[in-house]
Enzyme design. Structure first.
Site, PDB file in Angstrom:
ATOM      1  N   ASP A 149      -1.320  -3.165   0.406  1.00  0.00           N
ATOM      2  CA  ASP A 149      -2.076  -3.007   1.657  1.00  0.00           C
ATOM      3  C   ASP A 149      -1.741  -1.762   2.458  1.00  0.00           C
ATOM      4  O   ASP A 149      -0.567  -1.483   2.721  1.00  0.00           O
ATOM      5  CB  ASP A 149      -1.767  -4.185   2.599  1.00  0.00           C
ATOM      6  CG  ASP A 149      -2.525  -5.430   2.256  1.00  0.00           C
ATOM      7  OD1 ASP A 149      -3.483  -5.367   1.478  1.00  0.00           O
ATOM      8  OD2 ASP A 149      -2.143  -6.489   2.796  1.00  0.00           O
ATOM      9  N   GLU A 162      -3.132  -1.177   6.334  1.00  0.00           N
ATOM     10  CA  GLU A 162      -3.948  -1.678   7.435  1.00  0.00           C
ATOM     11  C   GLU A 162      -3.658  -0.829   8.664  1.00  0.00           C
ATOM     12  O   GLU A 162      -2.493  -0.530   8.970  1.00  0.00           O
ATOM     13  CB  GLU A 162      -3.645  -3.155   7.733  1.00  0.00           C
ATOM     14  CG  GLU A 162      -4.029  -4.099   6.612  1.00  0.00           C
ATOM     15  CD  GLU A 162      -3.859  -5.566   6.991  1.00  0.00           C
ATOM     16  OE1 GLU A 162      -3.302  -5.842   8.081  1.00  0.00           O
ATOM     17  OE2 GLU A 162      -4.275  -6.429   6.216  1.00  0.00           O
ATOM     18  N   GLU A 215      -1.463  -7.830  -4.247  1.00  0.00           N
ATOM     19  CA  GLU A 215      -2.154  -7.013  -3.239  1.00  0.00           C
ATOM     20  C   GLU A 215      -1.235  -5.901  -2.753  1.00  0.00           C
ATOM     21  O   GLU A 215      -0.025  -6.106  -2.598  1.00  0.00           O
ATOM     22  CB  GLU A 215      -2.578  -7.910  -2.073  1.00  0.00           C
ATOM     23  CG  GLU A 215      -3.430  -7.231  -1.033  1.00  0.00           C
ATOM     24  CD  GLU A 215      -3.969  -8.232   0.002  1.00  0.00           C
ATOM     25  OE1 GLU A 215      -4.320  -7.794   1.105  1.00  0.00           O
ATOM     26  OE2 GLU A 215      -4.022  -9.451  -0.301  1.00  0.00           O
TER      27      GLU A 215
END
Length: 296
Positions: free
Chosen positions: A110, A112, A108
């Site tokens: 990311d 955010e 993953e």
């Protein structure tokens, strides 16, 4: 006659080599229409594609958030997306934009965006997971108001490394150091996801500030998706296995000296957390990529 045949064979070989070299750089380019490139996966009518596919909005209310994902799966990608984040009192909300593979040992990458009280800055949270293990957080404040207009957030993921960028300025680099024992995502294809959801148990000041539902619905907007990607389909990549070794293009892109200086500027002035300097978190020693200076 033999010389003529030899010359003809050489010419044919040269043509074949040129053609095969051209194929090495074939990757898929997507962008421009959310109807074609994405599907809404949850939230019902809280997620909407508008303006003939040029704009996508996600909403969050007390009952639910919303999200979408890419139709295609990628094994290496260079992705740009313009986002306009939730304005006003966004405390407790999280807007996500990330690449993720399937399974219990997933990879993953990311972005955010952690909301905050009106007038206080958003926190841009980044992380890299490999084989289900993350704990590689770096966090930043931005040098502009991300709610006032659209800004471009980019992920470059290639065999050389991962680069997170904002409006073309790199903010984080995670190099491929597999040869030194550092896990790096090279084998699991990933899909692009995005969502807007409530996380007031941790998102703002460690959960001390809760979501003010009187401000709902909270809305984040997306436009100008662009992707140069190696699409993975039925076990086959749209990019040749030799594309990286052949050099050139985004598959072998890394930071030149100018962009390295921009990265250092951002990290010096806007980074608010770096796992590679958190001694209390790692009393037995920092992760290996920290000592190799690949994540700082």
């Amino acid at each position: 006659m033999a010389a003529s045949a030899s010359a003809s064979a050489s010419a044919s070989a040269a043509t074949a080599l040129a053609f095969s070299s051209l194929l090495l750089f074939v990757s898929s380019v997507f962008g421009g229409n959310f109807y074609q490139d994405f599907e809404i996966t949850w939230g019902n009518d809280r997620a909407n594609i508008l303006n003939n596919g040029d704009l996508l909005t996600l909403a969050l209310d007390r009952d639910s958030g919303s999200g979408f994902r890419s139709n295609n799966v990628y094994l290496f990608a260079k992705i740009d997306m313009q986002l306009k984040l939730v304005p006003g009192n966004s405390a407790g909300t999280v807007t996500t934009y990330y690449l993720k593979s399937e399974g219990s040992t997933w990879d993953e990458i990311d972005f955010e965006f952690l909301g905050n009280l009106t007038g206080d800055p958003y926190t841009l949270h980044t992380n890299v997971y490999t084989q289900g293990k993350g704990d590689r957080e770096q966090q930043f404040h931005l040098w502009f108001d991300p709610t006032a207009d659209f800004h471009t957030y980019s992920i470059l993921w290639n065999p050389e490394g991962i680069i997170f960028s904002v409006d073309g300025t790199p903010i984080r680099e995670f190099k491929n150091q597999e040869s030194s024992g550092v896990l790096f995502p090279t084998k699991q294809p990933m899909r692009l996801y995005s969502s807007l959801w409530n996380a007031d148990d941790w998102a703002t000041r460690g959960g001390l500030v809760k979501t003010d539902w009187s401000q709902a619905p909270f809305v984040a907007s997306y436009r100008n998706f662009k992707a140069d990607v190696c699409v993975w389909s039925e076990g086959v990549s749209s990019c040749s296995s030799g594309a990286h070794s052949a050099g050139g293009g985004w598959l072998s892109e890394n930071l030149d000296n100018t962009r390295q200086q921009r990265l250092k500027w951002v990290q010096r002035n806007y980074m608010i957390y770096n796992y590679c300097t958190d001694a209390e978190r790692f009393p037995q020693g920092y992760p290996p990529e920290c000592t190799l200076n690949t994540a700082a």
